[in-house]
Enzyme design. Structure first.
Site, PDB file in Angstrom:
ATOM      1  CG  HIS A 199      24.125  12.634 -44.934  1.00 53.48           C
ATOM      2  ND1 HIS A 199      25.425  12.487 -45.370  1.00 53.48           N
ATOM      3  CD2 HIS A 199      24.007  11.676 -44.055  1.00 53.48           C
ATOM      4  CE1 HIS A 199      25.970  11.466 -44.925  1.00 53.48           C
ATOM      5  NE2 HIS A 199      25.206  11.090 -44.279  1.00 53.48           N
ATOM      6  NE  ARG A 233      30.355   9.259 -45.414  1.00 53.63           N
ATOM      7  CZ  ARG A 233      29.293   9.168 -44.495  1.00 53.63           C
ATOM      8  NH1 ARG A 233      28.054   9.037 -44.716  1.00 53.63           N
ATOM      9  NH2 ARG A 233      29.724   9.015 -43.252  1.00 53.63           N
ATOM     10  CD  GLU A 274      25.976  14.422 -47.983  1.00 53.99           C
ATOM     11  OE1 GLU A 274      26.347  14.508 -46.752  1.00 53.99           O
ATOM     12  OE2 GLU A 274      26.126  13.444 -48.507  1.00 53.99           O
TER      13      GLU A 274
END
Ligand code: NAD
Length: 304
Positions: A278, A229, A259
């Protein structure tokens, strides 16, 4: 019964839902904006669900999230409203761990950088572009859950890496067979690692777990991998260290803002950063399995 699919899903889960529930509103349907009115269940991936969403939802009983991290959901508000939230842990472990491993090799051997320079027709003066080898190096794994353990196995099996494991909460049984040193204090970890890879959720405790001070204590030759994260690493401090040659490189799939990260992100200007958007769970295999798992859970909860 009404189920709204609010993010794009691989087809296997949607097919499963359609075979069992007559009222499935697919992703992209113009009626999607009405889910607060009559949804019994919703399927989501990365979309934010705020306290306001839960306050407005009239009939909602279950949120089925495809994926592991549930930091995009206002859990307190869900709990207060009696809404069940489920996710699909474990399913994406191979995919995410393999990306961590791949990013490590890509950074260590400068693979994307070479690719870019070759395509741009640049002269590559070899001594200026030396890579670093992985064999026998020390890999610090923060978070020994499903993904962390899988990643640790890859580093150990492929490169014979020495594993330094930090996870004060995980029982060691799941990885008792894996030679490792368990680290109790993060201050011990920073100066030892050649590769640092993060596999913890984003919580108040883990936010900036890799902060400026931690980065300052790492070897100049170290590589930082974050496929977990954004928010776990202080990106500003990381960027400065990478720019000044105080770290070898970084492989990032998770970003503090945006992202995929926006083109103006200063990390993207650095040759020793390998960026992915991501995409940790972004494989055909994982998407099919986790789409189906999310749909099954949703039906299971709604059928009581
Ligand atoms: P998991 O729950 O199996 O493992 C998380 C581990 O973190 C647990 O063992 C837990 O004990 C440990 N942990 C929690 N707080 C900690 C702390 N303060 N210090 C050290 N360890 C701590 O989860 P997982 O399936 O392994 O996933 C890990 C993370 O990976 C998720 O939370 C998510 O943020 C991220 N993820 C990213 C992608 C991607 O596409 N890049 C996909 C899936 C998951």
């Amino acid at each position: 019964m009404k189920i709204y699919v609010l993010d794009a899903f691989e087809t296997s889960g949607i097919q499963y839902l359609k075979e069992r529930v007559p009222g499935v509103i697919p992703f992209g349907d113009p009626r999607a904006g009405r889910w607060h009115e009559d949804a019994d269940g919703i399927m989501i991936r990365g979309r934010q669900l705020s306290a306001d969403d839960f306050a407005k939802a009239k009939k909602l009983k279950v949120v089925s999230k495809q994926g592991v991290g549930i930091d995009n959901i206002a859990l307190d508000a869900a709990r207060a409203k009696g809404v069940i939230v489920c996710n699909t842990p474990g399913i994406n472990s191979d995919a995410v761990a393999e990306l961590a491993f791949g990013l490590t090799v890509a950074v260590a051997r400068r693979i994307p950088e070479f690719d870019r320079r070759i395509r741009a027709g640049e002269e590559i003066i070899r001594p200026r572009f030396l890579g670093t080898e992985m064999a026998g190096k020390a890999v610090g794994v923060i978070g020994m859950g499903n993904i962390g353990v899988r990643a640790a196995r890859l580093y150990h099996q492929a490169f014979g890496c020495r594993l330094l494991a930090y996870d004060p909460y995980a029982p060691a049984d799941a990885w008792a067979d894996l030679p490792h040193q368990r680290i109790a204090d993060l201050d011990e970890l920073w100066p030892q690692v050649d590769v640092l890879t993060l596999h913890v959720p984003l919580t108040d405790e883990t936010r900036y777990i890799v902060d400026r001070a931690a980065i300052g204590r790492m070897k100049r030759t170290a590589i930082v991998i974050n496929v977990s994260r954004g928010g776990l690493v202080d990106e500003t401090a990381l960027c400065e260290a990478l720019k000044e040659g105080r770290l070898f490189g970084a492989g990032l799939d998770a970003w503090e803002e945006g992202e995929p990260p926006q083109p103006g992100n200063p990390l993207l200007a650095l040759p020793n950063v390998v960026a992915t958007p991501h995409a940790g769970a972004g494989t055909h295999e994982t998407q099919a399995k986790s789409s189906l798992a999310a749909a099954r859970q949703l039906v299971h909860v709604l059928e009581g």
